[in-house]
Structure formats: structure tokens, C-alpha cells
Motif scaffolding. Structure first.
Motif, short mmCIF file in Angstrom:
data_model
loop_
_atom_site.label_atom_id
_atom_site.label_comp_id
_atom_site.label_asym_id
_atom_site.label_seq_id
_atom_site.Cartn_x
_atom_site.Cartn_y
_atom_site.Cartn_z
N UNK B 671 15.86 63.81 37.87
CA UNK B 671 14.88 63.44 38.91
C UNK B 671 14.17 62.12 38.61
N UNK B 672 14.24 61.65 37.37
CA UNK B 672 13.60 60.37 37.05
C UNK B 672 14.40 59.18 37.55
N UNK B 673 15.72 59.29 37.44
CA UNK B 673 16.56 58.16 37.83
C UNK B 673 17.37 58.45 39.09
N UNK B 674 17.48 59.72 39.46
CA UNK B 674 18.32 60.08 40.60
C UNK B 674 19.79 60.18 40.26
N UNK B 675 20.12 60.10 39.00
CA UNK B 675 21.53 60.14 38.58
C UNK B 675 22.08 61.56 38.70
N UNK B 676 23.31 61.66 39.19
CA UNK B 676 23.97 62.95 39.36
C UNK B 676 25.09 63.08 38.32
N UNK B 677 25.04 64.16 37.55
CA UNK B 677 26.10 64.44 36.58
C UNK B 677 26.82 65.73 36.99
N UNK B 712 28.61 59.01 45.88
CA UNK B 712 27.55 58.63 44.94
C UNK B 712 27.46 57.13 44.66
N UNK B 713 28.57 56.42 44.71
CA UNK B 713 28.59 55.06 44.14
C UNK B 713 28.94 53.95 45.11
N UNK B 714 29.89 54.20 45.98
CA UNK B 714 30.56 53.09 46.66
C UNK B 714 29.96 52.80 48.03
N UNK B 715 29.66 51.54 48.27
CA UNK B 715 29.22 51.14 49.60
C UNK B 715 29.39 49.63 49.73
N UNK B 716 29.98 49.22 50.84
CA UNK B 716 29.96 47.80 51.19
C UNK B 716 28.61 47.52 51.82
N UNK B 717 27.77 46.82 51.09
CA UNK B 717 26.39 46.62 51.55
C UNK B 717 26.26 45.23 52.18
N UNK B 777 25.70 70.34 46.66
CA UNK B 777 25.24 70.59 45.29
C UNK B 777 23.95 69.84 44.99
N UNK B 778 23.85 68.63 45.49
CA UNK B 778 22.62 67.86 45.29
C UNK B 778 21.44 68.55 45.99
N UNK B 779 21.66 68.95 47.24
CA UNK B 779 20.62 69.70 47.96
C UNK B 779 20.14 70.89 47.13
N UNK B 780 21.12 71.62 46.62
CA UNK B 780 20.81 72.86 45.90
C UNK B 780 20.04 72.54 44.62
N UNK B 781 20.45 71.47 43.95
CA UNK B 781 19.78 71.10 42.70
C UNK B 781 18.33 70.70 42.95
N UNK B 782 18.10 70.07 44.08
CA UNK B 782 16.77 69.51 44.36
C UNK B 782 16.05 70.30 45.45
N UNK B 783 16.38 71.58 45.58
CA UNK B 783 15.79 72.33 46.70
C UNK B 783 14.28 72.47 46.53
N UNK B 795 22.98 57.40 46.58
CA UNK B 795 22.79 56.59 45.37
C UNK B 795 21.58 57.11 44.61
N UNK B 796 21.49 56.82 43.34
CA UNK B 796 20.32 57.27 42.57
C UNK B 796 19.01 56.84 43.21
#
Lengths: 290, 807, 166
Positions: B671-677, B712-717, B777-783, B795-796
Motif C-alpha cells: 500500500x505504500x508504493x502500490x506495487x503488486x506482487x 500492471x505495466x504497459x501503456x502508450x502514454x 485480485x487487487x480489489x480483493x487485496x485492497x477491499x 499502475x502503482x
């Protein structure tokens, strides 16, 4: 993506390199490992007239530890430094930082001093060098001067080096035995560009912090020390609350830049977390219980 | 066409279903892959482009004189000059004459990175030197970046002649949507946004053109271009007769859709070869591939309403989507046709509303990327099902199971008119829950959360449609310009005098899939020969039979049909020869283990090689009517498509072979960095009968890795000024081995009743599912933080923003 | 230096046990030298900025990005490329393990992966899956999701260990 044309001169010593820089003028650049410079040439955002290759200069390849100081020459590769016992003993923080700096094949060619001279504001090695209170040795024809790491980094890709100067060596004074170190980094993928890093050294004395150094990259145009936080920590017992407060303090006045890797606000948040973690790890390694 | 006959599939197979090493691999392992950049023709020139630094600007003037004067430069061609030598690039979109797409920009540039000038020189380095000497004066125009603003009246225009930035808009109603919504207990609504990513294979697109002035032949070696039957359109662009364009397929270093219809590169190479009278290579560099490769993936905003009952029953869905297509729209809204093939997922739902608006902006245009838009539909549907489960406080596995179509309901026509051929979704779910140790993870999750760790589990159950019909490219239009309905695949099998078999393929070369292995295993199955002994070659288009090539997970199914019939033709002739020489009735012969024998008399037997040498060399020993040689070709058409009806309330059957998969992701979020493992990941796929399970697993893992990148990572911005912020692999971040978990993989085989051997396509694999599982899974982790993933990539920084904003 | 000007330097190096001498422009990368001057086209270019690793070769036994090394810097070195792995048409154990494990799909990253894998195995004959996964993070693969490459490296190390012990 091919490099523009340039001239090339290979030198065999630091003196030859300095002479070459003087002779070839301001558009000549030093080529050490090339792992920062060659990508810039590939996209043609640099167009040097000549490259002065110091990769074979015998008096620039040294990694030596003596009198409590680690000396790393400008041609010493990152890989050789991080795997050097003198380095891991005298400057484990630097070794940790190098191990996060680019992929192994990059570190086989890239140099420690080259990364310092490149002065990427997010890079790992400059942060570790700054935390370590390193001294940079700049050489030009017939003269040499010392620059403290605090003064060396001046902005994005800008340093205190002057025209005709070669960054010959970095010298890191060893911290006392028992010093705890920690290097933390956030990047998007395991191997992508560093976004924010935190480098910390902690020395305890009788349960209180005797000496501490905190540096960060990716939060300003250059790597920065957290002097105020260091001051707040010194002489205190390292409780989790104190370390968390110090981490807040370390980033409070920062106004980081924003780019595609992260906004300034995000960089600040991540830096706070990384400093807190690095302080915690370093304190634990120093024998503290935080 | 009515429903085709149901086929009987034998379970006894010699080669199909075996994970043999791939035929393709030896040349790649030796470094002899024969990729496009490995091809160097004598006297060959190389190309570099000058590309636009502006997203939107008028070209005031171009001075090429210094570039032309540089030693080693053969030609410098501006967009205006190119327009005198070539016609617009082939565009399947709506109203192409009002947004003409050319190989180089004329008059104005429409995105950051668009090609403006092409230079041919003795080397790529010299061409780049010359590119730096081209002086272009631009008049910057207001960039059009936000599609929601772009579709409003008064917006500046990407194409003035079109008079609007809306390239297409249409709404569809399938079934009794209003009634289904009125009868629902709840309406679940949400706003979702799928960001722009792309295939980004490690090899870019390249072409080597060699125009022969004497014969008028335009030969082009290229690693791009599926859709072989449509190459005549490229001939038109190059202004050569269609029978004078000869495309030579070259192995591609990956595509994932991104080389599907990359016509610009061969066009520029062909144009310059003709102009210079020399062979010309144009190989995109990475930055060109990212910024000017015409194959960005979907970029969609959604408003969705889901009608549900309190017991979790799904009734109907309303989808309104705005697609940001970029500056051109080469495939029209075919990406949404793809989504409509499986819009209701594996669930019983009786109606669908679909409203699509295609908007043009100052960005690189979309092309194809693994899933072709249906992967986005999967994500949207699964996001909505998860939201329904959350609101109804149901387990995500149970709400899915409650709505699954049952195995005895197939063939099943979904509201859009497409058919699902077969499936056993409950079976896949059961296997996945067991493989992932779902119950165990729920227990470990409880323990982890008690320690303050943000651990989450996500489940998705998604469709993987395979083998498209051409109708999806035009059923959008009431009066389509060309309501095409052919998408064949062909093969020639040639048994030489010694009985060795060569298979000739007629579409693009291998591009990371396994066409040679697939064909060899299919041929091995037919003729009882070791697949490793089968020689597989690719014909150039001028020697070709009708073909389409890979795309939409079609190739293995289609080539299996071609091999099946071509093999039958050879066996029929072989049987006639054997019957004559064995002095038996052909009706009494049976194919047994590599040869024909007289039923009941195994000693009266001829091996394939014995028959082959007779067929090739001993004409007078054979009946008069038997021609020499032992080869057969077959053009195999899609085994099951139907046309849409006139008012488009029924789109017909256009993607019938329906795969299915369940992915279960277990993640921990910092939750500090938003990184998903990833803590665990399980995937169970059902794409019918497997030809080479190991290769299929490779697609599942690789597709999942790309799904992780998309999630999680890829986007043409593009920034607010329309400048591309991710022009290289430094900024466009691709997952490494440390960013991808070790997958647990399971299979279920529910054969298709309509295809050879029961095969369904499976090539798009994990990317069709992973984003839905990871988002859940992210929703569930951060419910506890109220986070719900509504935008990809997660993204984080976005994740911490959602945490800070309470979701 | 002006456009088009060509200063040339002589280099001599050993490539796959073969002595090579050439006159090259300073700007010529080792990757382009291998590909265009020596016809060793197994070394691939995916990004030309050191990110992807498709061009990974071994220089004096260490993996490097051939796109981020000038040919003039390689003067006097020993270079190993994918073309040097097989002997008399027989695949090297690393190649064989990639084949049997299907550690490749399109094959484009494969030469770089093979050279990096060879280095990992030379350094650690008992390499574990975790170590292999971490070591391979230096090279991008877009097809495989890495899983079977990791398996191949562990398998190759095991096979090579057996060969050495025999």
C-alpha cells in the motif's frame, strides 16, 4: 537508431585522457563503459566530436581499500566493484546500489564512476555515493582537485566537472565497523529505470543513533541528502515511530519532478516509504531493534 | 447454412496431443532464423524516416537539399512526392476516402511519430545522418488528445474532410433488453477504462523490396502481413498489377497481432526500390515501431449497466463504449465485432445492448493485439460480474457457476447471433479451484490479513472465441462496400518418389506460433509418419493458393481442415494405385499404419513409399486415368459461418469455436508504493482437442505474461499536448522474468463438434483472461481501502491514488 | 565530426575461435559488426538501447549488450555468439534443453537468452529455478512468459553437470 559519426581515441592512462580532452576540445566526451553514453548516441541526443576511450587505461581500473578509504578508478566496471571483497567490506551500501543498477550485462560494461559523471537524477549509484559522503577526484592536464559528493551533483545530468576535466576516481571513506546500511529502490518492472531510491547508513552507540546518512534519488534534479532528518535522528533511540517521523521529515520539503514514471506527489510518497524501510533495515543491521 | 453435421472424433491418436519438440526450433537455436534483417540483397539500400515531432501540425515546407547532397544518399522522398508514386494504404474502415491513410504524411501530420520523409541510403546509419539534415517547417495545430472532447462539436479535426472526429457510431439491441432490465432486481453500473498497450514483439516490422523493371515484378520479403487473400490491395497501393506483386513470407520475431496488416513498411520499401532501381530494406527501429507501427491496442472508455436478480442470476447487459482509435481507423470497428462474438461470456444472458462510438485523435492508430478487442470485453464483463458479486455478497466463484451455460445446452446461440459450439465451464472452474488450492488460499488470506498484509484472490471465467468470419469487419454497416465472406486457408501436400512429404503453406510465415509443428503433427496423424520427417515450406504469394493466415486464433483449426481434405485426396489416389498393383478392389483396401492393405490379408500391403514411387516413375504400370505424381492441394473454407440479417438484430455465426478458461490470481499489494506482487497463479484452459499441449502451454504462459503487462505495466502514454511519453523500451515497460509468476497450468478438452479432430483455437490464450483475474485480485487485496480497479493498467501510482481516494 | 566523414580504425579480435581483423568506423556497434561484417546474424537487435537483451553476446566470457559496445572497444577481445554454440551440427546442451523444454516460440530473443543462460550455467552448475529466473531478468522475451526458459536453464545445467562429472 545508429550513432552519428564521431572520432575515436583510445588512451592508456589518466594523463593521456586529460591531454586528449584538452586537445580535442569541448565536444569530446569520455567513453568508459558506454552504457549511458551509447544509448544517447543511438537516439542521437548526444553528438560528440570525439570519444576518448579510457576503458584500457591501467591506472583507472583500480579498486583499492587502504587507510579506511575505498578508491575506485574511472574504468572499473560496476560488476567488478560489486563483486570486489574490498568494496563489499568497506562500502556495502555502494555494492547494494550497484546490484540494482541495470541488468548484469549492462553492469559488466558500465562503470561506477561513469554513472556518477552521468548524474542521472534517478540513478542508484549517485544516491549511494552521496549518502557515503564520497569524494570525487577530477583530473585535468597537470592538475587535480577534490570535489565532495555534496557539491558534485548540480542538476539533471549536470555536475561540477569543468571543461577538460576527467572524473578520475571516487573515494569513499569507510564507516566504522558495525555500521548498518540499506538500499531501497522502486522501479516499475524488475529491471526498468529506477523511479525513486533511498540509501541509508546508520551507526549506533549504546542504543542511540550516533551517526546517520540518508540520500535519495528520483526526488529532485539531483540526488539529495536529508540533512534535517539526519539531524533529528542523531542521538535518539531508533524506535519505529521515530524512523517513520524521520522519513516524513526527509521528504517534507521536496518538490519532486513529474514524468511518465511517476508524478512528483507519487515520488514523494514512495521516497517516504523507502526511507522508512531503509532506516529500519539499516538500524536492524547496525544492531538496533527498530 | 444450417448447423453443420456433428463430427465423430476418435480418441485414438498417434501424433495429435503429443508435446513433440517443435520443427521450427532448430534454426532459431542455431541463430539461423532467417529474419527479415538477416536478408541482405546485393546493392541493397536501407531506409530511415524523418518522423513528426508534433502531434498535429501543418507541414509548411520541407527542404531536403542538404540531405540529398550527403554522400551515400540515393533518394529523399517527401509525403507529397510519395503520394505521386503510391495510392493510399488499404483501409477497411468506414468512409476511408474522407480519412485517407498514406505511407507518409501529406500536408499535415496527425500524430507524434508519423513519417514525413523517407530516405534511402547505402546504410541505415547514413540514412539517419541524412534525416538529421532534412529541414521541415511546421505550423503547429491544436492537438486532439482526449476522445471525449474530440467527439464534441467544435473540436478541432483530425481529418477536415470527414467533418467530424467521430469515424463511426452505432447502437445495437439484441433481445428484449428493456424487459430484462425492467424485470431485474438490481442494476449494477460502473465506468471503466482500458488503456492503450500493444504487442511490441522483440523484432520490429521490416521489408526488403526488389522491383524488377524488366519484368515489372515487385518482389517484397516481409515479416508482416497476414490476410494473404487481400494482398491485391497492397498491389493497388504500389500501383503494380496484382499478379506482379510477389510477397515472400519471412519468419517473424513475434507479432501478437502487431504485424497483421503492417502495410506501410512494405509500401515504403517497394516505392523506394522502384524509384531507385535497387533492392531496398526498410526495418523499423523500436521507436518507429512504438510510435508509427499502426498497431496500438484498444483504448476504450465504458459505461456499463448489468441487470441482475438478487440470487445472482445475470439477465442482460448494456454497454456504451467510446474507442480512441488514433489518427486512422484501418480495421474499422472490427475489434468490437470481436467483442460481440462472446459479449455475454460463459453466462446465460438473454439480451445485450451495445453502443459504440469510434473517435479519431492525434495518436498512432490501432491495429491488432492479441484478443483484437475481445479481451477488453472479457475484462469489462468480468469486472461487472465481480461488482455484482460484491453487492450481493456472493463468492465470485459461485456467482459465476450459477450463471454458466450447461454442457447440454450446446450448440448455444447467444443474443448477438453467434454460436458457442461446445463447453463445460463448470468442469474448468472445478479444476481451477483445485489447482489453485482456492480454499487453502482463502485460509492463508485470512491469516495474512490478520498480519496487516493486503493479500487478494481474483477469479475470472472467460471465453476465447476462435476462427473468425470476415463478416465481423462489415456487419456494422447497413450497406457495406464489400460484404466479403471468405477467409480460407490452403495447403499442398506432396509425397515425393521416396514417400517423403512436403507441406506447402500459403499465408505468412511463422511468427511465433507453430505452423510447421502443427501441420507436421496433422500430416503425421494422417499418414502415420513421424512429424519430424515432414518438410514444411511457405509459398510466396504469387505462387499461392487462397489463404488468410494467423489471426483470431484461426490457423491451426483451418490448416487442420486443409490437411484433412488434401490427405484424403492423396489417399484416394494412393488407394487406386495400390488396388491396381495388389489386384484388389479399392473398396477392400484400408489404411493401416502407414500403408494400404487388403482387408483381412495383411500381407497384401503397400507402404506409402511404395505407392509414391509407382506414382512418380511408373506411368505404364498404372491405369491410364491415373496421372503421375502424388500430391494434392485443398482450399479449406470456414466450416461454420452464416450471414447477418438485414437489420443486424442477428449478426449470424461469425466466431463459433468457443474456448474457455478460468484464471485464479493471488496477489499482495504494497500500500505504500502500490506495487503488486504475485503469490500464486493458476490457469485452466479448454480449447478443445490439443495438438501439442506443450506449445499450447507456452501460449498460455506467454499470453498471461502479456496480460500482466496490460494489467500492471504497459501503456502508450500521450501527454495532454499529444506528445508520446513512452517512445522506447525504457518507458514502455515490458514484464521481465521477475515480474511474471510461475504458472500452474491445467487443461480440459471439450472437443468442437464441427472441426477436424475437435480442435479449437487457443493462441491468444492468457491475455484474454489475466487482466480480469488480476483486477479482481487487487480489489480483493485492497477491499478494506474500498479500492476497485476501473482502469488499466493499474499502475502503482494509480493504485495508491485509489487507496488515497477511497477507491 | 562532419556528417559522412569516415575515420576508420583497425581492430582484431577473436569471434567463436576465429581470428578476425577489420577496419571499422568508430560508430559501428559490435552487434552491427557481427551481423553485417561477419554475417553472424544470430545476434539480434530489438531495441538498440540496451533494454531488451536480444543482442547479448559474451565478451571475454562476460555477457554484454552488443548494441552498447563499439567494435573499436572490442579490439583484442574474445567474443562468443550463438553461432559458436553447436559443434558439427550437434546442439550445445543449452540449445538442446531449450528445444526439449520449448523454451522459445518466435526465436528472436533466443540467441541472447542462450548466451546469458550459458553464462549463468558456467557460473553456477547447480543453478536453481529461482536463481535462473532472477538471472534471466536481464533479457526480455515477449512470447514465452519465461517459464520454460527457466526450466531449460535448470535442465541444461543439470545435463552439463552430468557431462562434466562423467
Amino acid at each position: 537508431m545508429k550513432a552519428p559519426p564521431f572520432g575515436y581515441r583510445r588512451v592508456s592512462s589518466a594523463a593521456e585522457a586529460a591531454d586528449a580532452l584538452r586537445e580535442l576540445g569541448s565536444d569530446a566526451r569520455i567513453l568508459a563503459g558506454g552504457q549511458s553514453l551509447l544509448p544517447m548516441l543511438s537516439v542521437r541526443i548526444a553528438s560528440p566530436s570525439h570519444l576518448v576511450d579510457i576503458g584500457r587505461a591501467d591506472d583507472l581500473r583500480h579498486i583499492t581499500a587502504d587507510n579506511g578509504s575505498l578508491r575506485i578508478g574511472a574504468a572499473a566496471t560496476q560488476w567488478s566493484v560489486e563483486n570486489d571483497q574490498a568494496t563489499t567490506a568497506a562500502a556495502p551500501l555502494l555494492a547494494d546500489a550497484i546490484s540494482r543498477a541495470g541488468q548484469v550485462p549492462i553492469r559488466h560494461r558500465g562503470t561506477v564512476v561513469g554513472s556518477i559523471a552521468h548524474a542521472d537524477p534517478s540513478a542508484e549509484i549517485p544516491a549511494a555515493v552521496l549518502a557515503s559522503g564520497a569524494t570525487l577526484i577530477a583530473a585535468s592536464t597537470g592538475s587535480e582537485r577534490e570535489i565532495s559528493a555534496d557539491d558534485f551533483f548540480q542538476g539533471p545530468y549536470m555536475t561540477a566537472l569543468e571543461e577538460g576535466e576527467l572524473l578520475r576516481e571516487v573515494r569513499i571513506d569507510r564507516w566504522p565497523d558495525g555500521t548498518g546500511h540499506a538500499f531501497e529502490e522502486f522501479s516499475h518492472s524488475h529491471e526498468s529505470w529506477p523511479v525513486v531510491t533511498a540509501a541509508v547508513l546508520v551507526l549506533l552507540n549504546g542504543g542511540t543513533i550516533d551517526r546517520v546518512a540518508i540520500a535519495m534519488s528520483g526526488v529532485d534534479g539531483r540526488p539529495v541528502r536529508a540533512g534535517q532528518a539526519e539531524h533529528e535522528l542523531t542521538g535518539q533511540a531508533p524506535t519505529p515511530e521515530l524512523l517513520a517521523e524521520a522519513a516524513q521529515s526527509a521528504t517534507r520539503d521536496l518538490e519532486p519532478f513529474s514524468d511518465v514514471f511517476g508524478s512528483g506527489r507519487y515520488r514523494k510518497r514512495v521516497a517516504t516509504a523507502l526511507v522508512r524501510r531503509a532506516l529500519t533495515t539499516a538500524t536492524t543491521r547496525a544492531g538496533g531493534g527498530a | 447454412m444450417t448447423i453443420p453435421d456433428v463430427r465423430e472424433h476418435t480418441t485414438e491418436k498417434n501424433w495429435i496431443g503429443k508435446s513433440i519438440p517443435r520443427l521450427e526450433d532448430r534454426r532459431f537455436l542455431l541463430g539461423k532464423g532467417g529474419y527479415i534483417d538477416d536478408l541482405v540483397l546485393p546493392n541493397m539500400l536501407e531506409v530511415a524516416l524523418v518522423r513528426s515531432i508534433y502531434p498535429h501540425a501543418r507541414i509548411v515546407s520541407i527542404d531536403t537539399s542538404e540531405a540529398e547532397a550527403l554522400p551515400g544518399v540515393a533518394a529523399v522522398v517527401t509525403g507529397a512526392q510519395a503520394a505521386e508514386m503510391t495510392d493510399p494504404l488499404p483501409d477497411f474502415g468506414p468512409d476511408p476516402e474522407n480519412h485517407p491513410w498514406r505511407c507518409l504524411a501529406v500536408d499535415k501530420v496527425r500524430y507524434n511519430g508519423e513519417g514525413v520523409v523517407a530516405i534511402a541510403a547505402e546504410s541505415r546509419a547514413i540514412a539517419e545522418d541524412a534525416a538529421e539534415l532534412v529541414v521541415i517547417e511546421y505550423e503547429p495545430l491544436e492537438p486532439i488528445v482526449d476522445p471525449m472532447a474530440a467527439k464534441e462539436d467544435g473540436s478541432p479535426l483530425v481529418h477536415e474532410t470527414l467533418g467530424t472526429n467521430i469515424a463511426f457510431h452505432r447502437e445495437f439491441t439484441f433481445g428484449e433488453v428493456d424487459a430484462d432490465f425492467e424485470g431485474a432486481d438490481r442494476i449494477i453500473s460502473d465506468t471503466l477504462h482500458w488503456g492503450r498497450s500493444g504487442g511490441q514483439p522483440i523484432e520490429t516490422v521490416g521489408a526488403v523490396a526488389d522491383y524488377d523493371d524488366a519484368s515489372g515484378m515487385m518482389s517484397i520479403h516481409a515479416n508482416s502481413l497476414s490476410f494473404t487473400s487481400y494482398l491485391f490491395m497492397l498491389a493497388g497501393t504500389l500501383r503494380v498489377p496484382s499478379n506482379k506483386l510477389d510477397m515472400h513470407p519471412v519468419s517473424a520475431g513475434g507479432s501478437f497481432g502487431s504485424k497483421l496488416w503492417e502495410v506501410k513498411t512494405p509500401t515504403i520499401a517497394g516505392m523506394l526500390s522502384r524509384l531507385c532501381g535497387r533492392p531496398v530494406k526498410f526495418l523499423q527501429d523500436r521507436m518507429e515501431n512504438i510510435s508509427n507501427g499502426d498497431h496500438h491496442g484498444s483504448d476504450r472508455r465504458y459505461e456499463v449497466d448489468l441487470a441482475v436478480m438478487n440470487d445472482g442470476t445475470l439477465r442482460s447487459i448494456k454497454i456504451t463504449t467510446v474507442e480512441d482509435y488514433g489518427a486512422y481507423i484501418q480495421f474499422g470497428v472490427g475489434h468490437h465485432g470481436n467483442a460481440l462474438a462472446q459479449v455475454t461470456g460463459p453466462y446465460k444472458m438473454s439480451s445485450v445492448y451495445y453502443d459504440v462510438t469510434a473517435v479519431l485523435t492525434n495518436k498512432c492508430q490501432q491495429g491488432a493485439y492479441r484478443g483484437f478487442g475481445s479481451e477488453v470485453g472479457n475484462w469489462v464483463l468480468e469486472r461487472m460480474v465481480d461488482l455484482a458479486a460484491a453487492e450481493l455478497e456472493m463468492d465470485p466463484a459461485e456467482i459465476r457457476r450459477r450463471n454458466f451455460l450447461e454442457p447440454d445446452q450446446f450448440p448455444y446461440f447467444i443474443p448477438t447471433g453467434n454460436v458457442y459450439d461446445s463447453g463445460d465451464y463448470g468442469g474448468v472452474l472445478d479444476k481451477a479451484l483445485e489447482l489453485a488450492d482456492y480454499a487453502g488460499w482463502r485460509q492463508r488470506q485470512t491469516e495474512a490479513r490478520a498480519e496487516g498484509r493486503n493479500v487478494g484472490i481474483g477469479i475470472c471465467t472467460c471465453q476465447e472465441r476462435s476462427v473468425f468470419s470476415a463478416t465481423e469487419f462489415w456487419f456494422w454497416f447497413d450497406e457495406p462496400g464489400a460484404p466479403v465472406s471468405s477467409m480460407p486457408e490452403s495447403v499442398t501436400l506432396d509425397v515425393d518418389a521416396l514417400g517423403n512429404i512436403t507441406a506447402t503453406l500459403y499465408s505468412c510465415a511463422m511468427w511465433g506460433n507453430s505452423p510447421e509443428t502443427m501441420v507436421a503433427q496433422l500430416v503425421g496423424e494422417e499418414f502415420d509418419v513421424d512429424p519430424q520427417t515432414v518438410n514444411v515450406v511457405y509459398a510466396s504469394s504469387n505462387q499461392g493458393l487462397p489463404a488468410t493466415g494467423p489471426g483470431g486464433s484461426r490457423f491451426t483449426v483451418m490448416v487442420a481442415g486443409a490437411v484433412e481434405v488434401a490427405s484424403a485426396k492423396i489417399k484416394k489416389k494412393g488407394a487406386a494405385i495400390a488396388a491396381h498393383l495388389l489386384e484388389a478392389n479399392v473398396e477392400d483396401l484400408t489404411w493401416v499404419n502407414g500403408g494400404f492393405e487388403v482387408a483381412g490379408t495383411p500381407t497384401a500391403r503397400m507402404e506409402l513409399a511404395d505407392i509414391a514411387i509407382q506414382a512418380h516413375l511408373f506411368k505404364h504400370g498404372l491405369p491410364e486415368e491415373i496421372e503421375s505424381g502424388l500430391e494434392a492441394s485443398h482450399v479449406y473454407d470456414h466450416p461454420y459461418t452464416t450471414m447477418p440479417n438485414d437489420d443486424r438484430t442477428d449478426l449470424g455465426v461469425f466466431y463459433p469455436f468457443m474456448g474457455h478458461a478460468c484464471h485464479i490470481a493471488v496477489v499482495e499489494v504494497d500500500p505504500d508504493t502500490g506495487k503488486v506482487d504475485f503469490l500464486d497463479y493458476a490457469a485452466v484452459h479448454d480449447c478443445g482437442t490439443m495438438v501439442n499441449p506443450r506449445s499450447l502451454c507456452g501460449h498460455i504462459v506467454g499470453g498471461t505474461a502479456q496480460g500482466i503487462g496490460t494489467s500492471l505495466l504497459e501503456e502508450f502514454v500521450y501527454d495532454d499536448d499529444g506528445v508520446l511519453q513512452t517512445p522506447s523500451f525504457a518507458e514502455y515497460v515490458i514484464p521481465t522474468s521477475m515480474d511474471v509468476p510461475e504458472l500452474k497450468i491445467g487443461h480440459q478438452e471439450t472437443p468442437s463438434p464441427y472441426t477436424p479432430h475437435g480442435i479449437k483455437g487457443g493462441g491468444e490464450a492468457g491475455r484474454m483472461m489475466a487482466p480480469a483475474a488480476i483486477s479482481a485480485a487487487i480489489d480483493d487485496a485492497l477491499r478494506d481501502h474500498g479500492v476497485r480497479v476501473r482502469r488499466l493498467p493499474a499502475t502503482p501510482e494509480r493504485i495508491v491514488d485509489w487507496i488515497d481516494g477511497g477507491g | 565530426m562532419n556528417q559522412g566523414q569516415t575515420e576508420r580504425h583497425s581492430v582484431s579480435l577473436t569471434v567463436n575461435d576465429r581470428a578476425v581483423e577489420a577496419e571499422v568506423e568508430p560508430r559501428l556497434s559490435l552487434a552491427d559488426f557481427l551481423r553485417r561484417h561477419l554475417d553472424l546474424v544470430g545476434t539480434h537487435l530489438g531495441c538498440e538501447q540496451g533494454a531488451c537483451g536480444a543482442c547479448t553476446v559474451l565478451v571475454d566470457g562476460q555477457s554484454v549488450r552488443a548494441c552498447l559496445m563499439l567494435t573499436v572497444q572490442a579490439d583484442g577481445t574474445t567474443v562468443e555468439t550463438v553461432e559458436g554454440l553447436a559443434t558439427n551440427g550437434e546442439l550445445h546442451p543449452v540449445q538442446e534443453a531449450f528445444r526439449t523444454k520449448q523454451g522459445l516460440q518466435c526465436g528472436f530473443c533466443t540467441p541472447g537468452m542462450l548466451m546469458r543462460s550459458l553464462e549463468l550455467i558456467r557460473d553456477n552448475r547447480g543453478i536453481t529455478a529461482e536463481q535462473a529466473r532472477e538471472g534471466l531478468a536481464s533479457n526480455m522475451c515477449r512470447c514465452t512468459g519465461y517459464q520454460y526458459i527457466v526450466e531449460a536453464v535448470v535442465e541444461a545445467a543439470s545435463n552439463m553437470d552430468t557431462e562434466v562429472n562423467q
